[in-house]
Design a protein around this motif. Structure first.
Motif, PDB file in Angstrom:
ATOM      1  N   ILE A 115       4.772  -6.512  -7.335  1.00  0.00           N
ATOM      2  CA  ILE A 115       3.718  -5.498  -7.208  1.00  0.00           C
ATOM      3  C   ILE A 115       4.354  -4.116  -7.399  1.00  0.00           C
ATOM      4  N   GLU A 116       3.705  -3.242  -8.130  1.00  0.00           N
ATOM      5  CA  GLU A 116       4.213  -1.881  -8.325  1.00  0.00           C
ATOM      6  C   GLU A 116       3.085  -0.882  -8.128  1.00  0.00           C
ATOM      7  N   LYS A 117       3.342   0.129  -7.288  1.00  0.00           N
ATOM      8  CA  LYS A 117       2.366   1.180  -7.044  1.00  0.00           C
ATOM      9  C   LYS A 117       3.077   2.527  -7.020  1.00  0.00           C
ATOM     10  N   SER A 139       6.843  11.879  -8.717  1.00  0.00           N
ATOM     11  CA  SER A 139       6.202  10.578  -8.570  1.00  0.00           C
ATOM     12  C   SER A 139       7.089   9.646  -7.753  1.00  0.00           C
ATOM     13  N   CYS A 140       6.488   9.000  -6.752  1.00  0.00           N
ATOM     14  CA  CYS A 140       7.172   7.978  -5.945  1.00  0.00           C
ATOM     15  C   CYS A 140       6.636   6.620  -6.391  1.00  0.00           C
ATOM     16  N   THR A 141       7.499   5.800  -6.977  1.00  0.00           N
ATOM     17  CA  THR A 141       7.101   4.480  -7.475  1.00  0.00           C
ATOM     18  C   THR A 141       7.837   3.404  -6.690  1.00  0.00           C
ATOM     19  N   ILE A 142       7.089   2.455  -6.138  1.00  0.00           N
ATOM     20  CA  ILE A 142       7.672   1.375  -5.341  1.00  0.00           C
ATOM     21  C   ILE A 142       7.331   0.042  -5.984  1.00  0.00           C
ATOM     22  N   THR A 199       0.859  -1.181   0.000  1.00  0.00           N
ATOM     23  CA  THR A 199       0.000   0.000   0.000  1.00  0.00           C
ATOM     24  C   THR A 199       0.899   1.236   0.000  1.00  0.00           C
ATOM     25  N   ILE A 200       0.396   2.339  -0.540  1.00  0.00           N
ATOM     26  CA  ILE A 200       1.211   3.545  -0.662  1.00  0.00           C
ATOM     27  C   ILE A 200       0.296   4.769  -0.591  1.00  0.00           C
ATOM     28  N   THR A 201       0.760   5.818   0.080  1.00  0.00           N
ATOM     29  CA  THR A 201      -0.004   7.055   0.164  1.00  0.00           C
ATOM     30  C   THR A 201       0.957   8.209   0.433  1.00  0.00           C
ATOM     31  N   GLY A 202       0.434   9.425   0.426  1.00  0.00           N
ATOM     32  CA  GLY A 202       1.262  10.598   0.696  1.00  0.00           C
ATOM     33  C   GLY A 202       0.483  11.872   0.423  1.00  0.00           C
ATOM     34  N   ASN A 203       1.133  12.994   0.632  1.00  0.00           N
ATOM     35  CA  ASN A 203       0.537  14.290   0.363  1.00  0.00           C
ATOM     36  C   ASN A 203       0.496  14.533  -1.142  1.00  0.00           C
ATOM     37  N   THR A 204      -0.562  15.154  -1.613  1.00  0.00           N
ATOM     38  CA  THR A 204      -0.683  15.396  -3.053  1.00  0.00           C
ATOM     39  C   THR A 204      -0.115  16.739  -3.481  1.00  0.00           C
TER      40      THR A 204
END
Length: 291
Positions: free
Chosen positions: A118-120, A110-113, A29-34
């Motif tokens: 799995i990639e988000k 963009s932060c890509t993990i 799962t991934i989240t952050g400030n926009t």
């Protein structure tokens, strides 16, 4: 004779090593400030919060920060990074530090993990403007955590709830409540008396619930609810505490061929184990008598 005993032992170990149906599947799962706003010359940290299953190690991760398609920071599991950056990754934070930003640093980041197939990605916008031209930053709240946990009786479990707010947030603005099946387990209301460890976690944007020596009755649905200014968001997690003895108990109703095969395999493991033990003990007795 001795080699045959060894062969039976190996057969039993291979049978016991069959996949466990309760193993966790990888997840991300991934989240952050926009949106971030800064004045020219300020330092800015873009934050990307992520959550994974308990088996995650740093070498499983590939993390890339890009601006308008150009790589700004990369970690591929073996990259040379600072001790502080490594600590952040262990805290489930992928940060991009920008020093003395200027107007040309404005843009889309963009932060890509990538993790175990799995990639988000999470996209943020940075606006660098003089204060008189900059609109006031609006309060915001994001929250992320892990959906399921599995444990054995007696283990310690930490339920994770990560959050992010705008830069104007102070701890006294927050109300954080952990509940289990509707009953409050932990509460922080901005002025609560909490441990230094809990306080440190809140400054790190983590509202964790620690459960010690869990038992079956600790299984259930847990909810982390955060209230900030006029916003309220929740994350729900399910904890299952399983007894090892449960896997040897035949269910009252077999609902699928898969379930039937699972218990047939367990029976086979028990039979093979009994044969190995009986034969090897008999063989050792035979050797002792012969000597």
């Amino acid at each position: 004779m001795r080699n045959f005993c060894h062969l039976l032992s190996i057969l039993f170990l291979l049978t016991a090593a069959s996949p466990n149906t309760t193993d966790e599947s990888p997840y991300l799962t991934i989240t952050g400030n926009t949106t971030y706003k800064a004045e020219p010359g300020e330092n800015v940290t873009l934050l990307c919060l992520y959550g994974t299953d308990n088996s995650m190690e740093l070498h499983h991760l590939t993390i890339r920060w890009t601006k308008d398609g150009s790589t700004k920071w990369l970690f591929n599991g073996t990259s040379s990074i600072t001790a502080a950056e490594r600590d952040d990754l262990y805290d489930n934070k992928a940060k991009l530090h920008l020093s003395h930003v200027q107007k040309e640093d404005s843009g889309t980041y963009s932060c890509t993990i990538h993790y175990q197939g799995i990639e988000k990605s999470h996209v943020s916008t940075l606006i660098v403007e003089e204060s008189q031209n900059m609109p006031e930053e609006l309060p915001f709240l994001t929250i992320v955590g892990k959906p399921t946990y599995k444990a054995k009786p007696g283990e310690n479990v930490t339920l994770l709830c990560m959050f992010q707010t705008d830069r104007s947030m102070k701890l006294h603005h927050l109300t954080i409540r952990w509940t289990k099946d509707g009953s409050t387990k932990w509460l922080f209301n901005g002025t609560s008396n909490i441990t230094p460890g809990d306080l440190d976690n809140l400054y790190k944007n983590k509202a964790n619930l620690r459960l010690s020596h869990v038992q079956k009755e600790d299984s259930g649905t847990y909810s982390c609810t955060i209230h900030y200014r006029r916003m309220e968001k929740s994350h729900v997690s399910t904890l299952t505490v399983e007894d090892l003895n449960d896997i040897f108990q035949k269910p009252t109703a077999l609902t699928s061929n898969t379930t039937h095969d699972k218990y047939r395999t367990v029976k086979m493991m028990l039979v093979v184990g009994a044969l190995v033990t009986t034969y090897c003990v008999s063989f050792l007795i035979f050797l002792l008598v012969a000597v």
